[in-house]
Design an enzyme around this catalytic site. Structure first.
Site, PDB file in Angstrom:
ATOM      1  N   PRO A   1       0.827  -1.210   0.000  1.00  0.00           N
ATOM      2  CA  PRO A   1       0.000   0.000   0.000  1.00  0.00           C
ATOM      3  C   PRO A   1       0.859   1.258   0.000  1.00  0.00           C
ATOM      4  O   PRO A   1       1.982   1.238   0.506  1.00  0.00           O
ATOM      5  CB  PRO A   1      -0.775  -0.101   1.323  1.00  0.00           C
ATOM      6  CG  PRO A   1      -0.007  -1.056   2.172  1.00  0.00           C
ATOM      7  CD  PRO A   1       0.739  -1.965   1.256  1.00  0.00           C
ATOM      8  N   ASP A   2       0.337   2.349  -0.601  1.00  0.00           N
ATOM      9  CA  ASP A   2       1.061   3.618  -0.453  1.00  0.00           C
ATOM     10  C   ASP A   2       0.671   4.217   0.897  1.00  0.00           C
ATOM     11  O   ASP A   2       0.081   3.530   1.743  1.00  0.00           O
ATOM     12  CB  ASP A   2       0.829   4.559  -1.650  1.00  0.00           C
ATOM     13  CG  ASP A   2      -0.602   5.046  -1.771  1.00  0.00           C
ATOM     14  OD1 ASP A   2      -1.409   4.798  -0.854  1.00  0.00           O
ATOM     15  OD2 ASP A   2      -0.937   5.680  -2.791  1.00  0.00           O
ATOM     16  N   PHE A   3       1.006   5.479   1.141  1.00  0.00           N
ATOM     17  CA  PHE A   3       0.753   6.054   2.463  1.00  0.00           C
ATOM     18  C   PHE A   3      -0.545   6.848   2.517  1.00  0.00           C
ATOM     19  O   PHE A   3      -1.330   6.710   3.445  1.00  0.00           O
ATOM     20  CB  PHE A   3       1.941   6.951   2.877  1.00  0.00           C
ATOM     21  CG  PHE A   3       3.203   6.163   3.035  1.00  0.00           C
ATOM     22  CD1 PHE A   3       3.506   5.554   4.238  1.00  0.00           C
ATOM     23  CD2 PHE A   3       4.065   5.978   1.972  1.00  0.00           C
ATOM     24  CE1 PHE A   3       4.640   4.779   4.389  1.00  0.00           C
ATOM     25  CE2 PHE A   3       5.209   5.203   2.106  1.00  0.00           C
ATOM     26  CZ  PHE A   3       5.502   4.614   3.322  1.00  0.00           C
ATOM     27  N   ARG A   4      -0.750   7.699   1.504  1.00  0.00           N
ATOM     28  CA  ARG A   4      -1.794   8.707   1.637  1.00  0.00           C
ATOM     29  C   ARG A   4      -3.019   8.521   0.763  1.00  0.00           C
ATOM     30  O   ARG A   4      -3.905   9.372   0.783  1.00  0.00           O
ATOM     31  CB  ARG A   4      -1.187  10.100   1.413  1.00  0.00           C
ATOM     32  CG  ARG A   4      -0.187  10.448   2.489  1.00  0.00           C
ATOM     33  CD  ARG A   4       0.533  11.756   2.290  1.00  0.00           C
ATOM     34  NE  ARG A   4       1.532  11.916   3.344  1.00  0.00           N
ATOM     35  CZ  ARG A   4       2.730  11.346   3.347  1.00  0.00           C
ATOM     36  NH1 ARG A   4       3.094  10.587   2.343  1.00  0.00           N
ATOM     37  NH2 ARG A   4       3.563  11.536   4.361  1.00  0.00           N
TER      38      ARG A   4
ATOM     39  N   ASN B   1      11.097   5.323  -1.557  1.00  0.00           N
ATOM     40  CA  ASN B   1      10.606   4.030  -1.080  1.00  0.00           C
ATOM     41  C   ASN B   1      11.671   3.277  -0.289  1.00  0.00           C
ATOM     42  O   ASN B   1      12.856   3.363  -0.582  1.00  0.00           O
ATOM     43  CB  ASN B   1      10.118   3.191  -2.250  1.00  0.00           C
ATOM     44  CG  ASN B   1       8.967   3.862  -2.974  1.00  0.00           C
ATOM     45  OD1 ASN B   1       8.387   4.798  -2.435  1.00  0.00           O
ATOM     46  ND2 ASN B   1       8.649   3.406  -4.156  1.00  0.00           N
TER      47      ASN B   1
ATOM     48  N   ASP C   1      11.210  -0.068   0.198  1.00  0.00           N
ATOM     49  CA  ASP C   1      10.924  -1.484  -0.068  1.00  0.00           C
ATOM     50  C   ASP C   1      12.042  -2.194  -0.835  1.00  0.00           C
ATOM     51  O   ASP C   1      11.957  -3.398  -1.074  1.00  0.00           O
ATOM     52  CB  ASP C   1       9.582  -1.627  -0.807  1.00  0.00           C
ATOM     53  CG  ASP C   1       9.507  -0.776  -2.081  1.00  0.00           C
ATOM     54  OD1 ASP C   1      10.560  -0.566  -2.723  1.00  0.00           O
ATOM     55  OD2 ASP C   1       8.408  -0.324  -2.430  1.00  0.00           O
TER      56      ASP C   1
ATOM     57  N   HIS D   1      15.027   8.042   1.592  1.00  0.00           N
ATOM     58  CA  HIS D   1      14.517   7.759   2.934  1.00  0.00           C
ATOM     59  C   HIS D   1      15.111   6.473   3.502  1.00  0.00           C
ATOM     60  O   HIS D   1      14.513   5.819   4.346  1.00  0.00           O
ATOM     61  CB  HIS D   1      12.981   7.688   2.923  1.00  0.00           C
ATOM     62  CG  HIS D   1      12.350   9.015   2.609  1.00  0.00           C
ATOM     63  ND1 HIS D   1      11.036   9.165   2.242  1.00  0.00           N
ATOM     64  CD2 HIS D   1      12.873  10.269   2.617  1.00  0.00           C
ATOM     65  CE1 HIS D   1      10.780  10.455   2.023  1.00  0.00           C
ATOM     66  NE2 HIS D   1      11.872  11.140   2.227  1.00  0.00           N
TER      67      HIS D   1
HETATM   68  P1  OAD Z   1       2.012   8.823  -0.872  1.00  0.00           P
HETATM   69  O1  OAD Z   1       1.148   7.703  -0.403  1.00  0.00           O
HETATM   70  O2  OAD Z   1       1.987  10.068  -0.081  1.00  0.00           O
HETATM   71  O3  OAD Z   1       1.626   9.195  -2.385  1.00  0.00           O
HETATM   72  C1  OAD Z   1       1.458   8.210  -3.373  1.00  0.00           C
HETATM   73  C2  OAD Z   1       0.964   8.889  -4.656  1.00  0.00           C
HETATM   74  O4  OAD Z   1       0.988   7.940  -5.718  1.00  0.00           O
HETATM   75  C3  OAD Z   1      -0.449   9.419  -4.580  1.00  0.00           C
HETATM   76  O5  OAD Z   1      -0.501  10.673  -5.235  1.00  0.00           O
HETATM   77  C4  OAD Z   1      -1.284   8.353  -5.329  1.00  0.00           C
HETATM   78  O6  OAD Z   1      -2.426   8.903  -5.958  1.00  0.00           O
HETATM   79  C5  OAD Z   1      -0.290   7.889  -6.364  1.00  0.00           C
HETATM   80  N1  OAD Z   1      -0.422   6.502  -6.815  1.00  0.00           N
HETATM   81  C6  OAD Z   1      -0.691   5.392  -6.071  1.00  0.00           C
HETATM   82  N2  OAD Z   1      -0.602   4.276  -6.829  1.00  0.00           N
HETATM   83  C7  OAD Z   1      -0.268   4.692  -8.087  1.00  0.00           C
HETATM   84  C8  OAD Z   1      -0.044   4.021  -9.331  1.00  0.00           C
HETATM   85  N3  OAD Z   1      -0.070   2.684  -9.439  1.00  0.00           N
HETATM   86  N4  OAD Z   1       0.260   4.780 -10.426  1.00  0.00           N
HETATM   87  C9  OAD Z   1       0.335   6.134 -10.342  1.00  0.00           C
HETATM   88  N5  OAD Z   1       0.129   6.817  -9.192  1.00  0.00           N
HETATM   89  C10 OAD Z   1      -0.164   6.110  -8.078  1.00  0.00           C
HETATM   90  O7  OAD Z   1       3.501   8.234  -0.995  1.00  0.00           O
HETATM   91  P2  OAD Z   1       4.882   9.048  -1.072  1.00  0.00           P
HETATM   92  O8  OAD Z   1       4.712  10.307  -1.824  1.00  0.00           O
HETATM   93  O9  OAD Z   1       5.905   8.089  -1.564  1.00  0.00           O
HETATM   94  O10 OAD Z   1       8.245   8.040   4.430  1.00  0.00           O
HETATM   95  O11 OAD Z   1       5.144   9.347   0.452  1.00  0.00           O
HETATM   96  C11 OAD Z   1       6.317  10.020   0.850  1.00  0.00           C
HETATM   97  C12 OAD Z   1       6.823   9.545   2.194  1.00  0.00           C
HETATM   98  O12 OAD Z   1       5.788   9.599   3.171  1.00  0.00           O
HETATM   99  C13 OAD Z   1       7.262   8.105   2.209  1.00  0.00           C
HETATM  100  O13 OAD Z   1       8.593   7.927   1.755  1.00  0.00           O
HETATM  101  C14 OAD Z   1       7.100   7.687   3.653  1.00  0.00           C
HETATM  102  C15 OAD Z   1       5.886   8.480   4.066  1.00  0.00           C
HETATM  103  O14 OAD Z   1       5.914   8.959   5.372  1.00  0.00           O
HETATM  104  C16 OAD Z   1       9.021   7.014   4.944  1.00  0.00           C
HETATM  105  O15 OAD Z   1       8.810   5.860   4.680  1.00  0.00           O
HETATM  106  C17 OAD Z   1      10.137   7.410   5.803  1.00  0.00           C
END
Ligand code: OAD
Ligand code: ZN
Length: 291
Positions: A36-39, A110, A112, A129
């Protein structure tokens, strides 16, 4: 789906055969791998962490909170541990860029390690990170290999008296030398980014200023909400086209759009597939993906 934002990149790369790319990526490139992503609302980690009993979602990566209550982080680490996931099409597309001599750098947020898993050479990689690839005791700095740390993450089965059920007791990853906590070299909130991030970006900014080469910056799968990483796209010299492949328009692309910005609103794997097709790199990509 409007694929202009992919076709334009392919045309640019074909017309400028010595142009190279800097990728800036985030959790979105690994969602197709099952991480999963974060936000993202509903599916993102931060909206699914209530089970860990955190005071606020980011606490799971907060260094002060970790020292007080490390259990949520270790619980998550066990779930997300590298080795359980395979790289996405997009990860492998970046490897094809390397093979074709068109890769200049990958800045990833990332942890991962899927860029390494996709065999992208370390010299191209900036893990802004940190990652799970190395581990250290937070008190005495003793380092632990991936395998040793993984062993420490294994929950311990406690044998009880006959008739009672075995219980899985969760132990923290404790240092052999000083009994303090062992933590992967992930940059937590409250910690600074690795020197390699700042040093490499300084050099790469100079490299980007070389007007002859017509290089590109491609930002993929990130909400651009965590600094200093989030400020990289805004620092890209105005003569270098910025590309965004993401479900939503984020950060500086939204706040300070440039007429030269190229945007594809869609999935990173779709972008990878389409670009490989436009460039005639399908076979190379399929081979890496294992199809
Ligand atoms: P976020 O979860 O904040 O953002 C992910 C973005 O990718 C969002 O804009 C989604 O809409 C988009 N997205 C998801 N899946 C996608 C796909 N298959 N294709 C295109 N877009 C997609 O994640 P990050 O920006 O990476 O810190 O978050 C930044 C940091 O916040 C991370 O490195 C983490 C967290 O706290 C640490 O792990 C230390
Ligand atoms: Zn120690």
């Amino acid at each position: 789906m409007d694929r202009v934002g992919i076709k334009k990149v392919a045309e640019h790369l074909k017309q400028n055969s010595d142009a190279q790319v800097i990728f800036m990526v985030g959790a979105g490139i690994s969602t197709p791998c099952g991480i999963p992503d974060f936000r993202s609302p509903k599916t993102g980690l931060y909206s699914n962490l209530s089970r860990l009993g955190l005071p606020f979602p980011e606490a799971v990566f907060d260094i002060d909170y970790f020292e007080e209550n490390p259990k949520p982080f270790y619980t998550l680490a066990r779930e997300l541990y590298p080795g359980n996931f395979k790289p996405s099409r997009f990860h492998y597309l970046m490897k094809v860029f390397e093979e074709k001599g068109r890769l200049h750098r990958v800045y990833t947020q990332n942890i991962d390690t899927l860029e390494r898993e996709a065999t992208i050479s370390e010299k191209y990689l900036v893990e802004a990170h940190g990652s799970f690839a190395s581990n250290e005791c937070i008190s005495c700095s003793k380092s632990y290999s991936v395998d040793r740390f993984k062993e420490k993450l294994e929950p311990v089965k406690i044998q009880h008296k006959k008739g009672e059920k075995d219980q899985i007791e969760f132990e923290y990853a404790l240092c052999d030398k000083c009994d303090s906590l062992v933590k992967p070299s992930i940059v937590f909130f409250g910690e600074s980014l690795p020197a390699r991030f700042f040093d490499t970006w300084e050099k790469d900014l100079e490299w980007l200023k070389d007007k002859k080469k017509k290089n590109l910056v491609i930002v993929v799968g990130t909400s651009l909400s965590v600094y200093p990483f989030a400020s990289l796209p805004s620092e890209v010299p105005s003569e270098v086209p910025r590309v965004l492949w993401n479900y939503e328009v984020v950060g500086d692309f939204h706040l300070n759009p440039r007429s030269s910005d190229v945007i594809f609103k869609g999935s990173s794997d779709e972008a990878a597939e389409e670009l490989a097709m436009e460039m005639g790199w399908n076979e190379e990509l399929r081979k890496l993906v294992g199809e």
